[in-house]
Write a protein that holds these residues in place. Structure first.
Motif, PDB file in Angstrom:
ATOM      1  N   UNK A 179       0.822  -1.205   0.000  1.00  0.00           N
ATOM      2  CA  UNK A 179       0.000   0.000   0.000  1.00  0.00           C
ATOM      3  C   UNK A 179       0.858   1.257   0.000  1.00  0.00           C
ATOM      4  N   UNK A 186       1.855   1.905  -3.542  1.00  0.00           N
ATOM      5  CA  UNK A 186       0.696   2.359  -4.311  1.00  0.00           C
ATOM      6  C   UNK A 186       0.406   3.830  -4.034  1.00  0.00           C
ATOM      7  N   UNK A 187       0.430   4.197  -2.781  1.00  0.00           N
ATOM      8  CA  UNK A 187       0.131   5.568  -2.395  1.00  0.00           C
ATOM      9  C   UNK A 187       1.122   6.547  -3.024  1.00  0.00           C
ATOM     10  N   UNK A 237       0.415   7.049  -6.716  1.00  0.00           N
ATOM     11  CA  UNK A 237      -0.793   7.851  -6.938  1.00  0.00           C
ATOM     12  C   UNK A 237      -0.509   9.323  -6.636  1.00  0.00           C
ATOM     13  N   UNK A 244      -6.079  -1.634  -4.086  1.00  0.00           N
ATOM     14  CA  UNK A 244      -6.903  -0.421  -4.219  1.00  0.00           C
ATOM     15  C   UNK A 244      -7.352   0.026  -2.837  1.00  0.00           C
TER      16      UNK A 244
END
Lengths: 221, 221, 221, 221, 221, 221
Positions: D198, D201-202, D205, D221
């Protein structure tokens, strides 16, 4: 494991939802009875068949060129004799997925009944056809622009029970019980045995024996 | 626009709530069917008449010198033949605005039935009179000190539908549909046409045609 | 104060829940009618008897060596003729405390019926026995591992009404009314008087008199 | 299998309910998150401990000579450091099993927090003690004469989740997740791995990458 | 008709949901305020933007090869600055369509906030980002296998209000109001006028004038 | 019997809803606490005053020439210092009877706060005024055309509690308790005594005594 035709025939003749529910409880499957709000249109009809699931979603429009009934029609046209559409609407009070015309089409295909947690309409005509329908309410609303089937033959939750296409569905005046196909044979055999024990219990109670004594002897209540 | 007596008579004879609901949907009036919790006392009776609205409020006392039934009595005494009291109680489970005596008085005035989202009592006697009552539940509680009519002939929301005095109310075993008076004539005409299409659809399905084919031909489900 | 047998016999013959509810209202006891969701299995049967309370709790297991039915069995085996088990389940949709076997045992003891805000099962068999059962829903689930009686003959809240063992329970198609034993005699006497007033009111309304006039004369609606 | 102390310490420091819930989902345990109505008194506190269950029943009286708090007192006096009373009240809006005095007693025993689907009271004082309490509502009602513990250390359903004494309970601002003790070690290990994914991913983004691309790379997600 | 940028800027600065709701009421649009259960994560943030709708359906499985987030990802990746995903979940308590990662992705695209009648998770991180989210509850559950977007940019019902992509969405501590794009300019102009009348009313009430007099003068309450 | 000013002042300073609720329980008044859904806008404010009741009804129109706020305005303009409007809306989610302007007018009259089971709006401004408001939800909807006061100073049911003008209303972070005026003096005296017993109990628990021992000594939990 699936039951053979002889066992299915005996089950259909002798069993009822209460004894099936008790048997499933005893096998550790304790969430197989539909919630009490799902009622039969005709309390005297028995429903017995294999589930074919349809999953409804609430919608608020019909898009241009869309046939909102496409998957529902596909499901009914594909019904084999003895199958039962199980239409999961998340208990919506505004979707009536079932009515006279779908009943007529299902009868023509040998469908064994219908189960939905949505609404049913055309109740007078359906009752006249003696087609067993279990529903979450009665109302005249068509599903068009309110709900549509988004998938068929997928796992659904209907009336609080997880149902998959192929599971055995049994309904009578007391409600609906779903027997998962994997344990079907064992469940039906055990339930048939339990019916006999209940007969003896009933006779002794009718003869005036105390519940405490009868329960001590047979362990059935 | 209001329908004339001939059209009303044909509508009464041939229509039913499901086809009316579909027709209203097609005309863009999609909130005209009562929620499914409002049920007929007698599923075999048809209700057909013009609404006379009464708006109930919950109260918790009767004030000194007050007649808590004053407006309800006024409404019933003023009923013309064919009219239907529509008593909006906000779905209260503690107000029973309808019972045997109001039924008796309404029958004497030619009232065509009663609709309420509150409770009804004296159900045995009302059924014996074959007076169509649609209700939100059954219970013995009098409305005195629990609820009272605060206005008559005002717009109300009853069973989820906006109703005004003069609107056409149609009820049968499938529920209740309200036809706004402005579109009444057109709605009844279209519904009568739709009934014929459904007859053809039914016949083809009974003959075993696939739903997909029949729907492609008639567009009716 | 308890009514004597003559008064009880007249009450049983002439009274009904609506007039009892009105009478209790007039005596300042305004919370004696069960909520409308509690319905009779058979709307034509009258229930009239003295409450014997059982308090259910939800459970999620049966502990080793435990008889989960112990107190329920004790209550039924201890029933005297004319008594009515009142089984309070907090309106649980997953406990079915009543079924065919308990009905059979109760009939053998002279029990007058059963009231529960939980579920009932075996409805076909119970209806055949003409035993009055009022329930909060219908479902096949056994109570074992879902609920059990934790106390008998204690005050309970059932269907929204406080009930104690010994209170008079009256049920018919309109619902259930509980008459607290302390005011029983006075309540039954007043209710019998009110029945006569209603008869006169009905006759005048049938003759076409205005509600306003009839209500002014008799004060009954 | 239970986690060892090192793993528990890392879990406590790095995990949060959302990642635990996702991990449990992935392991096929999809009913481990409390329903959203159960909220923390203080959204900034983290709850981490082992469940000690208490099962409440609704009651309507205190019987002569009865100590209605007996089992609740026994549960609290028996708390070991790091344990969390999980008090299942069936979502009752009239039982407040928790308040300042039980908090004070639990703090003295090293209790790690409290979870209930009933009510809590004395919220100002409890917040001042920084003791994590998750509750189904806030209200001043004492449980005496309204509810009582009928069993401790039995399986319960609380907030929609089955909980047994010994299960790991994790709560934060997003809610509560229960980790069954049998899968505890594997679950914590997998969740710690997922936290790292995560983080990547963060970062991507935040750098403005499209969700579709980032999801394709990391599947998170 | 759409407002121009100057009007939008003044609206954003001076308006609030209560005055917008009153203005819409006055224009005959009386169903534009979300039901009270939909609350902001942070009551001090103002949400102001154009809706982009996503319609969720409940599901109970992920089919082989399916990306259950496909349409949700597409919606977020397509966001233009100032747009607001409006995710309609039929008030489901088991779908959490929004969390930290979608927030991060939306911030990167200039998204103005998020509205859902489903759940939100990662509330601590979202609050830290000062991104306005309005939700139907808080919970850690991922939507995967529980719900999925079945259509984007279609009309939805969310929080009781019909919303279409392009409608103006305004949220603050009092809730959410949706301004249909067709009446947007007129609505904003009228609301700005009403703000001034409220200022005078407030001043006179603060000076101790009677409500009756102030209301007679300004007609505002 | 009413308390004198000295007793009221001590009560205001030392009491809180939990101890008042326990005291009322002990006096046999067990239905005096509002249901948990009624919450304070500001959990740190204490509400203490005498009720002035207003009974709302749901409406669906404003009749020509009608001032729908007439009775509400009359109630507020008639407030004496220390009084608290108690506005009973039957828990309606669509009526917001309270907002900034009524708060401003009430402050000018010395009103002590407001209690409603309807909605409140303008929460930011009301919080800034430090005026205690307890409500059933937050929403921007004006009551005009949705609800109106039909009677003031009549008995009402609000938040599940029967309230009459003149009853003492006490609110804090734990909720609201209503003290009937007839037993007010005795109740406040008993509650003040109980506060001292709780202080001793707390101290002993903080010192690590077992709950069982402390409860045996003081009988307080």
């Amino acid at each position: 494991m699936r039951a053979d035709d002889t066992l299915l025939a005996r089950a259909r003749e002798r069993l009822f939802t209460a004894v099936l529910s008790d048997t499933l409880d005893g096998m550790g499957h304790r969430d197989q009875a539909f919630r009490p709000g799902i009622r039969p249109l005709d309390e005297d009809l028995v429903l017995f068949g294999r589930a074919r699931t349809g999953l409804y979603a609430e919608v608020y429009s019909v898009e241009p060129g869309e046939n909102p009934y496409a998957l529902e029609i596909a499901l009914i046209d594909d019904l084999a004799p003895g199958e039962v559409p199980v239409l999961a609407c998340q208990g919506s009070p505004r979707i009536a997925p079932w009515g006279e015309l779908l009943t007529t089409a299902s009868v023509a295909r040998g469908g064994a009944g219908c189960v939905t947690d949505g609404l049913v309409r055309d109740i007078r005509q359906i009752r006249a056809m003696k087609f067993p329908v279990f529903h979450g309410g009665i109302g005249p609303l068509d599903s068009k622009g309110r709900g549509k089937v988004i998938a068929i033959d997928v796992p659904v939750l209907c009336g609080g029970v997880h149902v998959r296409s192929g599971d055995l569905v049994f309904g009578d005046g007391d409600g609906i019980v779903v027997v998962p196909v994997e344990i079907e044979r064992r469940c039906l055999e055990l339930a048939l045995e339990k019916v006999e024990g209940e007969d003896r219990t009933r006779e002794e109670l009718q003869a005036g024996h105390k519940l405490a004594d009868v329960f001590a002897r047979h362990g059935i209540l």
